[in-house]
Design a protein around this motif. Structure first.
Motif, PDB file in Angstrom:
ATOM      1  N   GLU A   5      46.055 128.453   7.659  1.00  0.00           N
ATOM      2  CA  GLU A   5      47.409 127.939   7.462  1.00  0.00           C
ATOM      3  C   GLU A   5      48.161 128.661   6.356  1.00  0.00           C
ATOM      4  O   GLU A   5      49.317 128.340   6.096  1.00  0.00           O
ATOM      5  CB  GLU A   5      47.365 126.446   7.143  1.00  0.00           C
ATOM      6  N   ASN A  16      52.492 128.778   2.937  1.00  0.00           N
ATOM      7  CA  ASN A  16      51.922 127.781   3.833  1.00  0.00           C
ATOM      8  C   ASN A  16      52.664 127.958   5.155  1.00  0.00           C
ATOM      9  O   ASN A  16      53.869 127.712   5.246  1.00  0.00           O
ATOM     10  CB  ASN A  16      52.132 126.378   3.271  1.00  0.00           C
ATOM     11  N   ARG A  18      52.836 126.338   7.794  1.00  0.00           N
ATOM     12  CA  ARG A  18      53.478 125.136   8.348  1.00  0.00           C
ATOM     13  C   ARG A  18      54.894 124.967   7.825  1.00  0.00           C
ATOM     14  O   ARG A  18      55.700 124.283   8.443  1.00  0.00           O
ATOM     15  CB  ARG A  18      52.671 123.888   8.009  1.00  0.00           C
ATOM     16  N   ASN A  19      55.203 125.568   6.681  1.00  0.00           N
ATOM     17  CA  ASN A  19      56.522 125.401   6.062  1.00  0.00           C
ATOM     18  C   ASN A  19      57.533 126.463   6.459  1.00  0.00           C
ATOM     19  O   ASN A  19      58.675 126.416   6.017  1.00  0.00           O
ATOM     20  CB  ASN A  19      56.385 125.388   4.541  1.00  0.00           C
ATOM     21  N   GLU A  31      60.828 125.584   4.156  1.00  0.00           N
ATOM     22  CA  GLU A  31      61.404 124.254   3.984  1.00  0.00           C
ATOM     23  C   GLU A  31      62.066 124.133   2.624  1.00  0.00           C
ATOM     24  O   GLU A  31      61.724 124.864   1.689  1.00  0.00           O
ATOM     25  CB  GLU A  31      60.316 123.192   4.133  1.00  0.00           C
ATOM     26  N   TYR A  53      49.587 131.891  14.299  1.00  0.00           N
ATOM     27  CA  TYR A  53      49.371 130.527  13.820  1.00  0.00           C
ATOM     28  C   TYR A  53      50.056 129.513  14.737  1.00  0.00           C
ATOM     29  O   TYR A  53      49.442 128.538  15.173  1.00  0.00           O
ATOM     30  CB  TYR A  53      49.892 130.389  12.389  1.00  0.00           C
ATOM     31  N   TRP A  54      51.329 129.746  15.046  1.00  0.00           N
ATOM     32  CA  TRP A  54      52.053 128.781  15.869  1.00  0.00           C
ATOM     33  C   TRP A  54      51.582 128.794  17.311  1.00  0.00           C
ATOM     34  O   TRP A  54      51.548 127.764  17.973  1.00  0.00           O
ATOM     35  CB  TRP A  54      53.560 129.002  15.755  1.00  0.00           C
ATOM     36  N   ARG A  57      48.511 126.655  17.264  1.00  0.00           N
ATOM     37  CA  ARG A  57      48.856 125.226  17.101  1.00  0.00           C
ATOM     38  C   ARG A  57      49.396 124.651  18.395  1.00  0.00           C
ATOM     39  O   ARG A  57      49.032 123.541  18.784  1.00  0.00           O
ATOM     40  CB  ARG A  57      49.877 125.038  15.984  1.00  0.00           C
ATOM     41  N   GLU A  61      47.573 121.808  20.897  1.00  0.00           N
ATOM     42  CA  GLU A  61      48.232 120.522  21.109  1.00  0.00           C
ATOM     43  C   GLU A  61      48.449 120.218  22.585  1.00  0.00           C
ATOM     44  O   GLU A  61      48.878 119.135  22.939  1.00  0.00           O
ATOM     45  CB  GLU A  61      49.572 120.493  20.374  1.00  0.00           C
TER      46      GLU A  61
END
Length: 65
Positions: A5, A16, A18-19, A31, A53-54, A57, A61
């Motif tokens: 991550e 990060n 995710r941000n 963010e 990464y995305w 993910r 999912e």
């Protein structure tokens, strides 16, 4: 902390993943309005890492049948 991550952007900054909100030219937008400008070599590496990464993910999912 999952190392998948995070991305070492340069000697002083770890991102990060995710941000990450977007990438414009050689600037990563995070963010809360934070931005980080990278050189051409590092921005290409960051783009590949963010995309992987995305993709992972989103793939993880997906509901299984």
């Amino acid at each position: 902390m999952d190392s998948k991550e995070f991305f070492l952007a340069d000697r002083s900054n770890i991102i990060n993943l995710r941000n990450v909100q977007s990438i414009r030219d050689n600037v990563i937008c995070l963010e809360e309005g934070h931005t980080l400008e990278l050189n051409q070599y590092r921005i290409e590496a960051a783009k590949k890492r963010i995309e992987a990464y995305w993709r992972e993910r989103i793939w993880n999912e997906q509901p299984t049948s």
